[in-house]
Design a protein around this motif. Sequence first.
Motif, PDB file in Angstrom:
ATOM      1  N   PRO A 107      69.775  36.807  57.934  1.00 13.44           N
ATOM      2  CA  PRO A 107      70.399  38.133  57.830  1.00 13.44           C
ATOM      3  C   PRO A 107      71.667  38.167  56.998  1.00 13.44           C
ATOM      4  N   THR A 108      72.213  37.016  56.598  1.00 13.36           N
ATOM      5  CA  THR A 108      73.437  37.028  55.787  1.00 13.36           C
ATOM      6  C   THR A 108      73.158  37.313  54.311  1.00 13.36           C
ATOM      7  N   VAL A 109      71.911  37.670  53.962  1.00 15.26           N
ATOM      8  CA  VAL A 109      71.610  37.979  52.557  1.00 15.26           C
ATOM      9  C   VAL A 109      72.127  39.357  52.135  1.00 15.26           C
ATOM     10  N   GLN A 110      72.818  40.076  53.013  1.00 15.74           N
ATOM     11  CA  GLN A 110      73.267  41.417  52.651  1.00 15.74           C
ATOM     12  C   GLN A 110      74.104  41.461  51.365  1.00 15.74           C
ATOM     13  N   PRO A 111      75.018  40.519  51.102  1.00 11.15           N
ATOM     14  CA  PRO A 111      75.716  40.561  49.806  1.00 11.15           C
ATOM     15  C   PRO A 111      74.774  40.455  48.613  1.00 11.15           C
ATOM     16  N   ASP A 136      77.355  32.447  47.617  1.00 14.14           N
ATOM     17  CA  ASP A 136      78.476  31.788  48.289  1.00 14.14           C
ATOM     18  C   ASP A 136      78.928  32.554  49.538  1.00 14.14           C
ATOM     19  N   LEU A 137      78.486  33.795  49.667  1.00 10.72           N
ATOM     20  CA  LEU A 137      78.849  34.613  50.829  1.00 10.72           C
ATOM     21  C   LEU A 137      77.749  34.634  51.880  1.00 10.72           C
ATOM     22  N   THR A 138      76.737  33.780  51.730  1.00  9.70           N
ATOM     23  CA  THR A 138      75.640  33.733  52.690  1.00  9.70           C
ATOM     24  C   THR A 138      75.702  32.434  53.490  1.00  9.70           C
ATOM     25  N   GLY A 156      84.041  38.752  53.011  1.00 12.86           N
ATOM     26  CA  GLY A 156      82.985  39.198  52.114  1.00 12.86           C
ATOM     27  C   GLY A 156      81.588  38.970  52.640  1.00 12.86           C
ATOM     28  N   MET A 157      81.422  38.174  53.697  1.00  5.09           N
ATOM     29  CA  MET A 157      80.115  38.022  54.313  1.00  5.09           C
ATOM     30  C   MET A 157      79.707  39.347  54.954  1.00  5.09           C
ATOM     31  N   PRO A 244      66.971  33.457  50.343  1.00  6.89           N
ATOM     32  CA  PRO A 244      68.359  32.996  50.461  1.00  6.89           C
ATOM     33  C   PRO A 244      68.644  31.715  49.686  1.00  6.89           C
ATOM     34  N   ARG A 245      67.613  30.983  49.307  1.00  8.79           N
ATOM     35  CA  ARG A 245      67.816  29.744  48.561  1.00  8.79           C
ATOM     36  C   ARG A 245      68.195  30.020  47.113  1.00  8.79           C
TER      37      ARG A 245
END
Length: 298
Positions: A107-111, A136-138, A156-157, A244-245
């Motif tokens: 779920p941290t792929v929002q940026p 870098d924000l994921t 920024g996350m 995300p990779r």
Amino acid sequence: MNRRRFLTISAAFAATPAFARPPLREIRGQAMGARVSLLLAHPEAEAVAGRALAEIARLEAIFSLYRDSALVRLNRDGVLGAPPFELLDCLALCSRVHEATEGLFDPTVQPLWALHAATHSAGRPPSAAELAAARDLTGWRDVVLDEAAVQLGRPGMALTLNGIAQGYIADRIGDRLRAEGMTDVLVDTGELRALGGRPGGGDWPVTLAEGQGTLSLRDRALASSAPRGTVFDVEGKAGHILDPRTGHPAEAPWRLVSVTGPSAALADAASTAFCLMDRPQIEAALARMPELRLAALA
């Protein structure tokens, strides 16, 4: 979101027996930017559905990315004290699917999602440098959660729960209706949760997109994801499910992934991650979540 929904699943409303008494009703609302519906036969169908729709609105105020929700406040501030139970519960499910998919459900792929939306709106894909900065924000490992607070590890996350929230809401509504003594109800939030079967007999018949036929639901959930069900670009090539990779849209060959299980949330999250996997990786992930079944892979 509407396009994604109609490309994946449609419940066969007309197939319900005409002799069902009270008559089968379909009552509609909105949640997470998509149409939702309840199919039920009950003498107080409007009142029952009204309470369910009010609960959907309450849950949307937790998970939405487009309202002053708990999730929006977390993303804005980087920390959310005294988080709602439902947010913690959903994030715990995220952790399980993240582990089972070896990090592909993240779920941290929002940026990254925000970057793709902004650059494609400007008529271009993101640059390599922009992708690197967003990546870098994921990192799910940098999300800390407990009953006191949810905290994002770096400024920024941001989180998106669009790959699980529709299923989670379907589960919560199903649980609420069951607690009220309801049986034989189909909850459709874009993902499906069946309580019992059709009023009057039989299972709930469901038609899958992409010519994948039909299946029957009874006391089970069904969720689908399509890598290009929603796209960023006018050419329709940059799908909304991001790896995300790499930060790029899914490159697996699947047009549609459908998963069944006792939980619509787990099926929703798994179907999202499976869009990034080949068949052996999907099978390995299913071995870690044995309550789930692959319903369609096209």
